[in-house]
Design a protein around this motif. Structure first.
Motif, PDB file in Angstrom:
ATOM      1  N   ARG A  10       0.956  -1.271  -0.106  1.00 42.45           N
ATOM      2  CA  ARG A  10      -0.141  -0.001   0.162  1.00 42.45           C
ATOM      3  C   ARG A  10       0.943   1.290   0.030  1.00 42.45           C
ATOM      4  NH1 ARG A  10      -5.084   1.017  -0.165  1.00 42.45           N
ATOM      5  NH2 ARG A  10      -5.865   2.864   0.722  1.00 42.45           N
ATOM      6  N   THR A  11       0.439   2.294  -0.787  1.00 46.31           N
ATOM      7  CA  THR A  11       1.083   3.359  -0.974  1.00 46.31           C
ATOM      8  C   THR A  11       0.423   4.724  -0.457  1.00 46.31           C
ATOM      9  OG1 THR A  11       0.233   3.949  -3.298  1.00 46.31           O
ATOM     10  CG2 THR A  11       2.350   2.652  -3.071  1.00 46.31           C
ATOM     11  N   ASN A  12       1.012   5.895  -0.227  1.00 50.85           N
ATOM     12  CA  ASN A  12       0.351   7.292  -0.101  1.00 50.85           C
ATOM     13  C   ASN A  12      -0.707   7.336  -0.852  1.00 50.85           C
ATOM     14  OD1 ASN A  12       2.765   7.545  -1.823  1.00 50.85           O
ATOM     15  ND2 ASN A  12       2.520   9.826  -1.390  1.00 50.85           N
ATOM     16  N   TYR A  13      -0.402   7.179  -2.437  1.00 49.69           N
ATOM     17  CA  TYR A  13      -1.214   7.451  -3.329  1.00 49.69           C
ATOM     18  C   TYR A  13      -2.569   6.376  -3.297  1.00 49.69           C
ATOM     19  CZ  TYR A  13       0.819  11.147  -6.244  1.00 49.69           C
ATOM     20  OH  TYR A  13       1.509  12.311  -6.802  1.00 49.69           O
ATOM     21  N   ASN A  14      -2.630   5.164  -2.793  1.00 51.46           N
ATOM     22  CA  ASN A  14      -3.648   4.341  -2.500  1.00 51.46           C
ATOM     23  C   ASN A  14      -4.296   5.076  -1.590  1.00 51.46           C
ATOM     24  OD1 ASN A  14      -1.437   1.329  -2.763  1.00 51.46           O
ATOM     25  ND2 ASN A  14      -2.761   2.083  -4.400  1.00 51.46           N
ATOM     26  N   GLY A  33       1.731  -0.542   3.999  1.00 52.04           N
ATOM     27  CA  GLY A  33       2.448  -0.942   2.809  1.00 52.04           C
ATOM     28  C   GLY A  33       3.780  -1.759   3.209  1.00 52.04           C
ATOM     29  N   ILE A  34       4.648  -1.207   4.275  1.00 51.33           N
ATOM     30  CA  ILE A  34       5.875  -1.927   4.577  1.00 51.33           C
ATOM     31  C   ILE A  34       5.501  -3.159   5.369  1.00 51.33           C
ATOM     32  CG2 ILE A  34       7.764  -1.536   6.056  1.00 51.33           C
ATOM     33  CD1 ILE A  34       7.565   1.202   5.312  1.00 51.33           C
ATOM     34  N   ALA A  35       4.399  -3.056   6.189  1.00 55.58           N
ATOM     35  CA  ALA A  35       4.068  -4.320   7.052  1.00 55.58           C
ATOM     36  C   ALA A  35       3.408  -5.344   6.155  1.00 55.58           C
ATOM     37  CB  ALA A  35       2.779  -3.766   8.168  1.00 55.58           C
ATOM     38  N   GLN A  36       2.728  -5.012   5.155  1.00 56.26           N
ATOM     39  CA  GLN A  36       2.167  -6.012   4.087  1.00 56.26           C
ATOM     40  C   GLN A  36       3.289  -6.353   3.336  1.00 56.26           C
ATOM     41  OE1 GLN A  36       0.045  -3.061   1.776  1.00 56.26           O
ATOM     42  NE2 GLN A  36      -2.165  -3.818   2.604  1.00 56.26           N
ATOM     43  N   ALA A  37       4.403  -5.834   2.984  1.00 56.88           N
ATOM     44  CA  ALA A  37       5.570  -6.213   2.349  1.00 56.88           C
ATOM     45  C   ALA A  37       6.330  -7.313   3.215  1.00 56.88           C
ATOM     46  CB  ALA A  37       6.489  -5.349   1.600  1.00 56.88           C
ATOM     47  N   ARG A  61      10.043  -1.492  -6.457  1.00 56.94           N
ATOM     48  CA  ARG A  61      11.115  -1.853  -5.842  1.00 56.94           C
ATOM     49  C   ARG A  61      11.311  -1.891  -4.470  1.00 56.94           C
ATOM     50  NH1 ARG A  61      16.227  -2.414  -8.589  1.00 56.94           N
ATOM     51  NH2 ARG A  61      17.673  -2.461  -7.233  1.00 56.94           N
ATOM     52  N   GLN A  62      10.567  -1.092  -3.680  1.00 60.77           N
ATOM     53  CA  GLN A  62      10.517  -0.927  -2.346  1.00 60.77           C
ATOM     54  C   GLN A  62      10.333  -2.108  -1.866  1.00 60.77           C
ATOM     55  OE1 GLN A  62       8.526   2.417  -0.949  1.00 60.77           O
ATOM     56  NE2 GLN A  62       9.303   2.236   1.074  1.00 60.77           N
ATOM     57  N   THR A  63       9.203  -2.671  -2.296  1.00 65.92           N
ATOM     58  CA  THR A  63       8.436  -4.158  -2.066  1.00 65.92           C
ATOM     59  C   THR A  63       9.509  -5.042  -2.148  1.00 65.92           C
ATOM     60  OG1 THR A  63       6.219  -3.101  -2.537  1.00 65.92           O
ATOM     61  CG2 THR A  63       6.476  -5.452  -2.440  1.00 65.92           C
ATOM     62  N   ALA A  64      10.110  -5.247  -3.373  1.00 67.22           N
ATOM     63  CA  ALA A  64      10.849  -6.104  -3.775  1.00 67.22           C
ATOM     64  C   ALA A  64      12.141  -6.139  -2.632  1.00 67.22           C
ATOM     65  CB  ALA A  64      11.316  -6.025  -5.147  1.00 67.22           C
TER      66      ALA A  64
END
Length: 179
Positions: A10-14, A33-37, A61-64
């Motif tokens: 999840r992102t700020n734009y989401n 989003g970080i916790a989801q990743a 890339r951040q998720t990866a």
């Protein structure tokens, strides 16, 4: 070939309900989003990835990079994985949907690409992927891209039904690609 694909976190734009296909915009994973990743990374820790492919948009890339903490493999950008070019950069997603409502599959607005244009780009990526060898790969991409993967590999989904497929942030799928 074993092929895993997942949507970015999840992102700020989401959170703001905004479109983004410009890699220069400040779009980043939120704490959620970080916790989801991190959760997805834990679930994928046993996969034997040889490399991870991402779109040019930084959120993939951040998720990866979070998933890659368990794997330490190369992360490569592939342009065909980019999110749909909506023509509504930093504008509300609801406005984009309203603009394409007259022809959701073929409408090209503000110089963007249609859903069918995007699908063809993703199918080109899948063709490329098929000749990559017998390694195990992870692809981190976007919901529109995931919809094409699901339709392609799970079958029985017509183009008009693509918009009905909903993929959560960091949701992933595993497929075996025949050569």
């Amino acid at each position: 070939m074993d092929f895993y694909c997942m949507r970015h976190g999840r992102t700020n734009y989401n959170d703001l309900g905004l479109c983004n296909d410009d890699s220069g915009r400040d779009v980043y994973l939120t704490e959620t989003g970080i916790a989801q990743a991190q959760s997805a990374a834990h679930g994928l820790r046993g996969a034997a990835f040889k490399r991870i492919l991402v779109s040019p948009l930084p959120r993939t890339r951040q998720t990866a990079e979070i998933v890659n903490r368990y794997h330490q493999v190369p992360i490569e950008i592939h342009a065909d994985l980019a999110d749909i070019r909506s023509g509504f950069e930093s504008k509300p997603v609801a406005d984009y949907f309203a603009a394409i409502d007259h022809d959701p599959l073929r409408a090209r607005i503000n110089g963007g690409e249609s859903l069918l244009d995007h699908k063809q780009r993703v199918l080109r990526f899948i063709d490329w992927l098929r000749v990559q060898g017998d390694e195990t790969l992870l692809v981190v991409a976007h919901e529109e891209t995931m919809r094409v993967f699901i339709a392609c590999f799970e079958g029985g989904i017509e183009d008009a039904q693509l918009r009905d497929i909903h993929v959560g942030n960091c949701e992933y799928r595993h497929y075996v690609l025949p050569r």
